[in-house]
Structure formats: structure tokens, C-alpha cells
Write an enzyme that holds these catalytic residues in place. Structure first.
Site, PDB file in Angstrom:
ATOM      1  N   HIS A 197      44.474  39.912  42.261  1.00 22.97           N
ATOM      2  CA  HIS A 197      42.957  39.526  42.449  1.00 22.97           C
ATOM      3  C   HIS A 197      42.637  41.199  42.306  1.00 22.97           C
ATOM      4  O   HIS A 197      41.995  41.994  42.638  1.00 22.97           O
ATOM      5  CB  HIS A 197      42.868  38.518  43.802  1.00 22.97           C
ATOM      6  CG  HIS A 197      43.433  37.412  44.271  1.00 22.97           C
ATOM      7  ND1 HIS A 197      42.542  37.037  43.129  1.00 22.97           N
ATOM      8  CD2 HIS A 197      44.346  36.528  44.597  1.00 22.97           C
ATOM      9  CE1 HIS A 197      42.955  35.198  42.623  1.00 22.97           C
ATOM     10  NE2 HIS A 197      43.720  35.597  43.684  1.00 22.97           N
TER      11      HIS A 197
ATOM     12  N   LEU B 211      20.649  46.008  34.875  1.00 25.01           N
ATOM     13  CA  LEU B 211      22.283  45.876  34.676  1.00 25.01           C
ATOM     14  C   LEU B 211      21.504  44.204  36.294  1.00 25.01           C
ATOM     15  O   LEU B 211      21.587  45.066  37.679  1.00 25.01           O
ATOM     16  CB  LEU B 211      22.986  45.554  34.735  1.00 25.01           C
ATOM     17  CG  LEU B 211      24.275  44.732  34.724  1.00 25.01           C
ATOM     18  CD1 LEU B 211      24.013  43.599  33.327  1.00 25.01           C
ATOM     19  CD2 LEU B 211      25.446  45.190  35.282  1.00 25.01           C
TER      20      LEU B 211
ATOM     21  N   ASP C 152      39.733  34.068  35.403  1.00 30.59           N
ATOM     22  CA  ASP C 152      41.087  33.827  35.638  1.00 30.59           C
ATOM     23  C   ASP C 152      42.152  33.742  35.227  1.00 30.59           C
ATOM     24  O   ASP C 152      41.735  35.246  34.499  1.00 30.59           O
ATOM     25  CB  ASP C 152      40.396  32.214  35.024  1.00 30.59           C
ATOM     26  CG  ASP C 152      41.639  31.272  36.059  1.00 30.59           C
ATOM     27  OD1 ASP C 152      42.129  31.494  37.115  1.00 30.59           O
ATOM     28  OD2 ASP C 152      42.011  29.903  35.101  1.00 30.59           O
TER      29      ASP C 152
END
Ligand code: FPP
Length: 249
Positions: free
Chosen positions: A40, A134, A23
């Protein structure tokens, strides 16, 4: 006994699964008098940095909340910008992710994504499916309530088809019908941007996660901030409902 790869020098285990609510992109841009989309775009740089840092810090699974079911309500231009960033990120990073043995997977209502995003996402998932490094789990058009509702519907359909008795339904069976089936629950939830909300993220899976909230806005969140969150996690005592005395025995 040798320390596990997720242990620090003192041997405290680190989180195997870290989930992040990324956020603060909008505020980061606003502070600089820039359009939200720039925030963004800068957020994608943090995504790149954290994906690189995570396995080095012993993290096995990284779940990133990239777009919620509620985010569809944002202005069309912002939704378009986010979808464009997702597509270009997957396109430009796929080769590097594959080379670094990252396995891409996703949770959420993928059928709601634009066809172009879906195509590259499906390609990324298929191409990296055998990788052993991962696990990068992207939450896209994701909502925890929708996910649990769908799982409940699946169980109901199995009961109707005579494959299952209602009395047999337990936590394990429900978990296995969630989008996260097969993944361990997150050990640590990080939320950047300072707000103390779950925002419909992994409502079932976060039951016993440790929560770390930082004021740092997502575009400023890099390896150093991730390390701080992991250090904080290592100082916690995870009790899973037991007393401190029981746990320290
Ligand atoms: C919340 O910030 C962030 C989002 C809704 C999108 C997160 C997306 C990215 C980081 C980029 C794309 C992701 C990937 C995986 C390539 P906000 O806009 O709500 O910030 P604010 O609270 O400051 O307004």
C-alpha cells in the site's frame, strides 16, 4: 480547428475523466515477501506519480478508488495502515496539490472515516475548492450500490416533501443526487492487477466507459503505463449504442 488539449497528434480525443481501480498492492508485497502494508505504501508512490502525470496527459478529472465500503471488512491492522497512509498523503501533499491547482473532492461515506482523516480531507477540499486544474476525486469508503441507494432515498424524500413528482424523475435528476454530481461520467476505467471486475465502483457512471485492464500491479503503474492505457483508448470507437456506420459518418 486546433486540437483540444486532450487530443494526440492525429487529433483523436483523449479521455477527459479517467477512473482507476488501484488493485494489486497486496500481491506486489507478497511477491517480495513483504507485509501488505508495504504494498500500500508503494501504491501511494504510484498515486503521486499519476496525479502529476494526469494533467500533462490532458486528463481533467481523475477518480481513484482508494477504499471501498467492502474494504472495512479487511483485518483491522490493514484498515488502520490504509487510513494512516491516506492521512499522511493528504498532509504531506496538500501544499503541492494546491500549488499545482489541483481541486480535491471526494465520493463515499465520509462520515465513516476516522476523524483525523476526515479533518485533513475536509481541509484539502476547502483549501483547493477554487482551483481550476485537475479535479482529483478520491473514492473513500465508497460503494456504487450505496451511492445509488442514497440518491434514490433523496428523491423519495423530495417527493414526500412535495418538491417533486415521481413522474418527473429521470436520469438527470438521479445523477444530480449522486456523490459525483457535477462531474462528467468517466470516459475510461483502468483496473490494475489483471482482474475483470467492477467491484462496486461507479456502477451508474461507468455505463459507457471504455475499460482497460492491465496485469500491471498498482505499485508498478506509473506515467508510462498510463500513457499505454490512453493510447489504447484513442484506438477505440465509442458508439454509445449506435452502429459503427452511424458513428463514422
Ligand atoms: C487494492 O489492492 C488496493 C486498495 C484496497 C487500497 C488502495 C490504496 C492505495 C493505493 C494507497 C492510499 C491511497 C491514496 C489515495 C493516498 P489489494 O490490497 O486488494 O491488492 P491484492 O488484490 O493484490 O491483494
Amino acid at each position: 480547428m486546433s486540437a483540444s488539449p486532450t487530443s494526440d497528434a492525429a487529433g483523436s480525443p483523449g479521455p477527459a475523466h479517467v477512473a482507476i481501480i488501484m488493485d494489486g498492492n497486496g500481491r506486489w508485497a507478497k511477491q517480495r515477501g513483504l507485509p501488505r502494508a508495504v504494498g500500500h505504501r508503494q501504491g501511494v508512490e504510484s498515486v503521486r506519480a499519476i496525479i502529476t502525470a494526469a494533467p500533462e496527459l490532458g486528463i481533467k478529472v481523475l477518480t481513484l478508488y482508494a477504499f471501498s465500503t467492502e474494504n472495512w471488512k479487511r483485518p483491522a491492522l490493514e484498515v488502520q495502515a490504509l487510513m494512516g497512509l491516506l492521512k499522511s498523503f493528504l498532509k504531506s501533499e496538500l501544499a503541492a496539490l494546491h500549488q499545482n491547482r489541483v481541486r480535491v473532492r471526494c465520493i463515499g461515506q465520509i462520515d465513516r472515516l476516522p476523524a483525523g482523516v476526515r479533518r485533513i480531507l475536509e481541509l484539502a477540499i476547502a483549501q483547493t475548492s477554487a482551483n481550476q486544474g485537475l479535479v482529483l476525486n478520491l473514492a473513500l469508503s465508497y460503494g456504487g450500490r450505496a451511492e445509488i441507494t442514497t440518491a434514490a432515498r433523496r428523491l423519495a424524500e423530495e417527493c414526500r416533501a412535495g418538491l417533486l413528482n415521481p413522474e418527473e424523475i429521470n436520469e438527470e435528476l438521479l445523477s444530480a443526487r449522486l456523490d459525483t454530481a457535477g462531474l462528467p461520467d468517466p470516459d475510461l476505467l483502468i483496473r490494475t492487477g489483471g482482474e475483470s471486475r467492477l467491484s462496486n465502483f461507479l456502477l451508474w457512471q461507468l455505463s459507457y466507459a471504455e475499460i482497460f485492464i492491465t496485469e500491471t500491479l498498482w505499485p508498478d503503474f506509473r506515467q508510462e503505463q498510463l500513457q499505454l492505457a490512453l493510447d489504447d483508448f484513442r484506438g477505440r470507437q465509442r458508439r454509445f449504442g449506435r452502429t459503427p456506420e452511424q458513428v463514422s459518418k
